[in-house]
Design an enzyme around this catalytic site. Structure first.
Site, PDB file in Angstrom:
ATOM      1  N   CYS B 169      40.219 -53.699  -0.934  1.00 12.18           N
ATOM      2  CA  CYS B 169      40.410 -55.071  -0.427  1.00 12.18           C
ATOM      3  C   CYS B 169      41.446 -55.044   0.691  1.00 12.18           C
ATOM      4  O   CYS B 169      41.285 -55.675   1.737  1.00 12.18           O
ATOM      5  CB  CYS B 169      40.915 -56.003  -1.531  1.00 12.18           C
ATOM      6  SG  CYS B 169      40.033 -55.940  -3.092  1.00 12.18           S
ATOM      7  N   CYS B 214      31.964 -59.686  -2.074  1.00 13.66           N
ATOM      8  CA  CYS B 214      32.607 -58.607  -1.319  1.00 13.66           C
ATOM      9  C   CYS B 214      32.259 -57.249  -1.929  1.00 13.66           C
ATOM     10  O   CYS B 214      31.932 -56.311  -1.222  1.00 13.66           O
ATOM     11  CB  CYS B 214      34.124 -58.766  -1.335  1.00 13.66           C
ATOM     12  SG  CYS B 214      34.840 -59.334   0.226  1.00 13.66           S
TER      13      CYS B 214
END
Lengths: 149, 253
Positions: B169, B214
């Site tokens: 991330c 994601c």
């Protein structure tokens, strides 16, 4: 750094139960030997580079692809890659860029192990196969003119 | 240049960094049209869910035939600031619980109703309605030492490389925020508008759905809804965004 890598010259071999990867040898910051022994097809390589679901390259890189809209800006332009790097250096970066820079954002295109939480569909598979890697390399080597950004 | 001059220059460069918060809401990365859509309650599609949530709030349900309002009263008072404080410690289970988890718990234990499904319409609407009561309030994570382990787990997950693409991330949302992945600007990943209406989804969705979104892009096995990992990541992001204003229900591209 390169010398150290050269000294270590890792011979990589993978678990045969997974996808069988072609062994390769890193020497002086490069993989000089073709993964397949079959010369890459630059036209096929270009198609892979611009294909967003396949090569994924243009999500991060831009390059001399006037027909392609929405090229990413997270990584250097691919224009002039062939002038900046040798074929073997490009091959190492394609195969596993973390061998050059541990913190790189570039995905390893020819590695299927040492990855965490890989989704079931992609488990034990590489992003591209060996011949596709060679095709992309043939294309990138051909990008000689550093001025066409 | 002498040493003193150097020092002055260095301090001068550092001052603006202290003076202003470098954090930016996803709102700031959007075009003016999408911003206008979020700001206008009549144009914001998330408000439909808020209205639906309000109806659910006032409707008796379950074997207990109690509404949320029967215990909590006027949500504009009782729920004010609540969404800004989650995830929190659940005293009973001694583990971190997210707002959606708390609503499920209330539904099941106090209203004796079937557990609403994660990402289902009922839970999203109630979450949006409760979240709406904290709009424009600063994110205020609980000062609870018991949450430290959860936040640490979230921080580790945020920096962990995952999936076939081997991204973390942090690589996108810290190191490359403001850059573009293809056409899409990469925001700083602040959780300050959820549940939110995403134009790409054509629906309202939770923060945890965004995680899954994601992660499947990274070709990683997503964190299951309501899992320890998902709640830990949420707790870390809320701490990271402490002080930023909630926008629920936000609109995002």
């Amino acid at each position: 750094m390169w010398r150290l890598l050269g000294l270590l010259a890792v011979l990589v071999s993978f678990d045969a139960s997974a996808q069988t990867l072609v062994p390769y040898r890193i020497e002086n910051g490069a993989i000089t030997q073709s993964l397949t022994g079959v010369k890459g097809d630059a036209a096929k390589g270009r198609a892979i580079v611009v294909e967003r679901q396949k090569g994924l390259c243009l999500l991060c890189h831009s390059g001399p692809f006037p027909e392609e809209r929405f090229q990413g800006d997270l990584a250097p332009s691919l224009a002039g890659t062939g002038s900046r790097m040798s074929e073997g250096e490009i091959r190492l970066r394609m195969v596993d860029s973390t061998k050059v820079n541990e913190k790189t954002i570039m995905p390893p295109y020819y590695r299927s192990e040492g990855l965490e939480r890989v989704a079931a569909n992609y488990k034990a598979k590489t992003l591209l196969n060996a011949q596709e890697i060679e095709d992309v390399i043939a294309f990138l080597v051909s990008l000689k003119d550093d001025t066409q950004k | 240049m002498n040493r003193l001059a150097c020092l002055v220059v260095v301090i001068g460069m550092a001052l603006p960094a202290f003076a202003q918060d470098a954090r930016k809401s996803g709102f700031d990365y959007m075009g003016p049209d999408t911003q206008a859509m979020q700001k206008d309650d009549l144009a914001n599609p998330g408000m439909l869910s808020v209205l639906e949530g309000e109806t659910l709030w006032n409707t008796p349900t379950g074997k207990a035939q109690k509404s949320c309002a029967a215990c909590h009263g006027d949500a504009t008072q009782s729920m004010k600031g609540v969404a800004a404080r989650y995830p929190a410690m659940d005293d009973k289970t001694q583990s971190a619980i997210d707002l959606a988890g708390r609503i499920i718990q209330c539904r099941v234990e106090r209203q004796e109703a079937p557990a609403p499904q994660r990402e289902g319409r009922e839970l999203l609407s109630l979450s949006a309605f409760v979240g709406r009561q904290s709009r424009d309030m600063p994110i205020s994570p609980p000062q609870d030492a018991k949450l430290a382990a959860t936040r640490a787990q979230g921080a580790a997950l945020y920096s962990a490389r995952m999936g076939q693409l081997n991204f973390s991330c942090a690589q996108c949302h810290d190191d490359n925020a403001g850059g573009h992945l293809g056409a899409a600007p990469i925001p700083q990943a602040h959780p300050n508008g959820y549940p939110l209406y995403r134009l790409e989804w054509q629906s309202l969705g939770s923060l945890q759905r965004r995680f899954r979104n994601c992660m499947s892009g990274m070709r990683a096995e997503p964190f299951a809804a309501g899992s320890t990992e998902a709640i830990a990541l949420e707790a870390f992001l809320m701490e990271r965004a402490a002080g930023m204003k909630l926008e629920t229900p936000a609109v995002r591209p």
